[in-house]
Structure formats: structure tokens, C-alpha cells
Write an enzyme that holds these catalytic residues in place. Structure first.
Site, PDB file in Angstrom:
ATOM      1  N   LYS A 118      28.633  73.165   3.276  1.00 56.10           N
ATOM      2  CA  LYS A 118      28.996  72.107   4.228  1.00 56.10           C
ATOM      3  C   LYS A 118      28.919  72.615   5.673  1.00 56.10           C
ATOM      4  O   LYS A 118      28.387  71.939   6.569  1.00 56.10           O
ATOM      5  CB  LYS A 118      30.404  71.594   3.914  1.00 56.10           C
ATOM      6  CG  LYS A 118      30.983  70.642   4.929  1.00 56.10           C
ATOM      7  CD  LYS A 118      30.125  69.389   5.081  1.00 56.10           C
ATOM      8  CE  LYS A 118      30.376  68.687   6.385  1.00 56.10           C
ATOM      9  NZ  LYS A 118      31.242  67.576   6.323  1.00 56.10           N
ATOM     10  N   CYS A 167      32.931  66.855  13.892  1.00 55.35           N
ATOM     11  CA  CYS A 167      32.306  67.649  12.826  1.00 55.35           C
ATOM     12  C   CYS A 167      31.303  68.641  13.383  1.00 55.35           C
ATOM     13  O   CYS A 167      31.502  69.845  13.328  1.00 55.35           O
ATOM     14  CB  CYS A 167      31.604  66.718  11.848  1.00 55.35           C
ATOM     15  SG  CYS A 167      32.634  65.362  11.314  1.00 55.35           S
TER      16      CYS A 167
END
Ligand code: SAJ
Length: 414
Positions: free
Chosen positions: A218, A272
Site C-alpha cells: 500500500k 494519502c
């Protein structure tokens, strides 16, 4: 393998709430837990506190069916999904270490209600080792469970895995179903158990690995995007100096079959892409000059835009500067970590001229400075600075721009 019936989702934000309501519409009994009483109350009324297309419909139907409830405290369940924030701590030496205190607090909060055989799934983007840390906390707080485990000594009495969220804000409900998922277990059986649960709502492929690889996967996805955007942003500075249109340049270069440059912009925002690369850097600072530099290149872009506006403003006695867009990207209302907002604030503070900000996706609730209608900005501004490529801005009649100085950081008027 017994399928979970009741699921607790801790953290009802951009990831937790869509996931909780999706599971509820699949027939699970879902309890959403959040530390914010207003969030809990809003959801229990069948309403939402965030903007995401169609999420209001899904939440309303989940709450009305009685399958989704929100609460400040967890209850016993078969599976627990943790979707809480994982920010970084900004510090002086720019090593910016990750802050996993919300994950630790969420784990501690569920410990008293855990039972043997439960699944604990971390969805939050996390530094490598966080999933193992969750298992450690559970083993510490619930040594009774571990002592009484009827399973083999090599298997955890509570199944713990990381299944990183990968959905794109603005397309969350579609991507929640369609995207492939990576499930990294602290052991193989944990990963398999989680796959069993996720395949009930995810039509993408669910690929199993260990928890550390899943965590790193991720982080790498978002770092890859950040490095690519930094390349585009660096090109935009060089092109500005050499008087080349960077958008045309990228279009041309991308005609090569193995070149795919992303878009420059006013900087990288959101919670993010501007955060996760720091988790990689913090884990191996001496090995990550490229990822760190990309972060720095992207973080410098807002300041460059402000300087560009200041230079253009020198042409006017009393310049009026129209800042078009405040959100961190197109067609959303999310202002978190937004370079557009940072630039507008800096322009206001620098007193270069009168600043007229326009953000069509934000209304009444914004009070930091006045917002103007697009038509008024287009009439009064001498300098138009495109900070977000919202659909409304792309439709502007070019004739209205003829007399203006244009600083288009998004390439909508290329
Ligand atoms: N941006 C550019 N140029 C580009 C693309 C983006 O300047 O070519 C800027 C945007 O304007 C924005 C920022 O980057 O300010 C981030 O936007 P984004 O659309 O790239 O990503 P996010 O933050 O909305 O969502 C990302 C996604 N990750 C990847 O695409 C690898 C999403 O799939 C993740 O689930 C999400 O991060 C997350 O939660 O981690």
C-alpha cells in the site's frame, strides 16, 4: 469455516463508513464505532458527515434496514475492521515518523470485547509492522485468550490481518467492489479468513500475502504516484523557465509506448499521497533519497505558485487575484492538506492584492475567508489562478478570459 455474522467497524470516516454500509447491505449486522459523538448521531439518523457520491443513499438504506448502527463503544462481534487515521508527526529533522496511536487506541478499545476465533482486520494505511503490533497488543491485554487457545501453539486464537484500503475518493463505492484487494495475515489462516469475508462484497481478486508485505504494498502504491507527480511538477518548473508548454510536452512524450507521465499541479494534497511516502522514508531514511526528494518537490510547488502570482501582480496597481478552487483535487469538497487552500491562504497573508476565492463545492460551512461566485470572480479578477480542475471551471467561455492574466496550474486552458 464459520462466516462472520456481526461486524464492528472502528472509525467512520472516508473508508470506514462506506465499508460498514456496504457490509450492512450484504446482510451483516454492522456496528460502526467512532470517537466523535456528532458522527455517531448523524449516522444513526441515516445521514452522512462526509461528501462521497451515492454514500448518503447507501447509509440511509443500511440504517433504515436496521443492519447498520453507530456507537461510541464497541460490542462483541465476529470480525473487527479498524479504519482509523494514521498521520505522520512533522518534526524538525524532516524524518516525519508515522503516528499509529489511533490504531493502538482502537485495538485497545476492542480488546475487552474480543473472543477466541475473532477476526481483526486493519484497513488503515500503516507503516510496516503495525499489524504485528496489533497482535502484540491483543496478546498483552488478552493473555487469557491466548492461554485458553484450543488451536495449535503456532496459530493465533484471534486472526489478525491487514487489508489496505485502495479506493479513490470520489469513486469509493465503485472501487470498494471492483478493486483487487491484498490481504496480509500475521499467519496464513488469518489471511484466508479475511479473504472469506471480503469476497462477499469484493468482486476483484483477493490476493494473499504476509502482513508486512501488504503494508509495504500500500505504501509503495501511493509513493509510486507521488514520485510520478513530482516528476511532472519538476518538468513544469523547467518548462516555465524554458518557455515551453508543459502540457503539450507531456502529451507528446506520452505518445511513446513506454512513457506515461502524470499531470503537474499546484502541489499534492489529500491525506494519502502526501503522507504515506513518509512512512517508507521513516523506515529506511538512508535508502530513500528518491522518495524523500519527490515529497520535497511536491511540497515546494505551492510556494512556487505564490511567487509566480506575485510576479504577475506587479503589472497592476491594485491587483485582484481570483483563486479558482480550494479542494485538494477536482470535483470534491475535501480541503484536507489541500495545496489550493494553502496557496490561497498565503496569497491573502502576503497582501499582494485583493484575493477572491471561489470553491463551487463548498458552501455555508466555510468561514475562514469569504468565498465568491464564479461569475463575480470572472468579472472582477485581473489575474485568474486555476488551482483545481473542477468541471465548472472547464466550461468557462474563453471570451471571458481575454483580458485576464492566466496562471493555470492544472492545464485546463492548455
Ligand atoms: N495529482 C496531481 N497530478 C496527477 C494526479 C494527482 O497533481 O496526475 C494530485 C491531486 O490533485 C491531489 C493529489 O495528487 O492533490 C492526490 O490525488 P490522487 O487522485 O492521486 O489520489 P487520492 O489521494 O485521492 O487517492 C490515492 C489513491 N492512490 C493511488 O492512486 C495510488 C487511492 O487509490 C488510495 O486509496 C488513496 O490514495 C488512499 O486512501 O491511500
Amino acid at each position: 469455516m464459520k462466516q462472520p455474522q456481526k461486524i464492528v467497524v472502528v472509525g467512520l470516516g472516508y473508508i470506514g463508513l462506506p465499508t460498514a454500509s456496504m457490509l450492512a447491505t450484504k446482510g451483516y449486522q454492522v456496528l460502526g464505532v467512532d470517537v466523535n459523538p456528532v458522527t455517531v448521531e448523524t449516522i444513526n439518523q441515516g445521514q452522512i458527515h462526509i461528501v462521497e457520491p451515492d454514500l448518503d443513499i447507501l447509509v440511509r438504506s443500511a440504517v433504515n434496514s436496521g443492519k447498520l448502527k453507530a456507537s461510541l463503544t464497541p460490542e462483541p462481534a465476529d470480525a473487527f475492521i479498524l479504519a482509523v487515521p494514521t498521520p505522520f508527526t512533522q518534526n524538525d529533522d524532516a524524518s516525519n515518523p508515522p503516528d499509529i496511536s489511533h490504531v493502538e487506541a482502537a485495538t485497545e478499545a476492542i480488546c475487552p470485547v474480543l473472543n477466541a476465533g475473532n477476526l481483526v482486520i486493519l484497513e488503515s494505511t500503516s507503516p510496516v509492522g503495525t499489524t504485528e503490533r496489533i497482535k502484540e497488543i491483543i496478546a498483552e491485554k488478552r493473555s487469557d485468550l491466548f492461554a485458553a487457545s484450543p488451536l495449535t501453539p503456532h496459530t493465533s486464537p484471534v486472526y489478525v490481518a491487514h487489508c489496505p484500503e485502495r479506493v479513490l475518493p470520489g469513486h469509493v463505492l465503485r472501487e470498494l467492489v471492483d478493486n483487487d484487494r491484498i490481504v496480509g495475515g500475521v499467519d496464513r489462516i488469518s489471511a484466508e479468513k479475511v479473504r472469506g469475508l471480503y469476497k462477499t462484497f469484493c468482486s476483484g481478486e483477493i490476493v494473499l500475502t504476509d502482513s508486512r508485505t501488504a503494508e509495504m504494498t500500500k505504501l509503495v502504491e501511493n509513493s509510486f504516484r507521488d514520485v510520478n507527480i513530482a516528476f511532472a511538477n519538476e518538468l513544469s518548473l523547467v518548462c516555465d523557465k524554458l518557455d515551453i508548454n508543459v502540457w503539450e510536452l507531456i502529451d507528446l512524450a506520452n505518445r511513446h509506448p513506454r512513457v506515461d507521465i502524470l499531470n503537474p499541479g499546484p502541489g499534492v494534497g489529500g491525506h494519502c499521497i502526501a503522507v504515506d511516502p513518509w512512512f517508507v522514508v521513516a523506515s529506511a531514511p538512508e535508502l530513500t533519497p528518491l522518495i524523500r526528494t519527490a515529497r520535497e518537490v511536491n511540497d515546494c510547488k505551492p510556494e512556487w505558485v505564490v511567487r509566480k502570482v506575485a510576479v504577475m501582480a506587479e503589472r497592476f496597481k491594485n491587483p485582484v487575484i481570483g483563486c479558482m478552487g480550494l479542494a485538494f483535487k477536482a470535483d470534491i469538497d475535501d480541503l484536507r492538506e489541500s495545496p489550493a487552500l494553502a496557496i490561497t491562504r498565503k496569497l491573502i497573508d502576503s497582501n499582494i492584492g485583493e484575493v477572491m476565492a471561489c470553491e463551487p463545492n463548498v458552501n455555508g460551512e466555510f468561514s475562514e475567508f469569504p468565498l465568491y461566485e464564479l461569475a463575480e470572480v470572472l468579472t472582477r479578477a485581473d489575474i485568474l489562478v486555476v488551482l483545481v480542475d473542477h468541471a465548472e471551471f472547464k466550461e468557462i467561455d474563453y471570451e471571458l478570459l481575454e483580458e485576464k492574466v492566466l496562471i493555470d496550474t492544472r492545464g485546463i486552458w492548455r
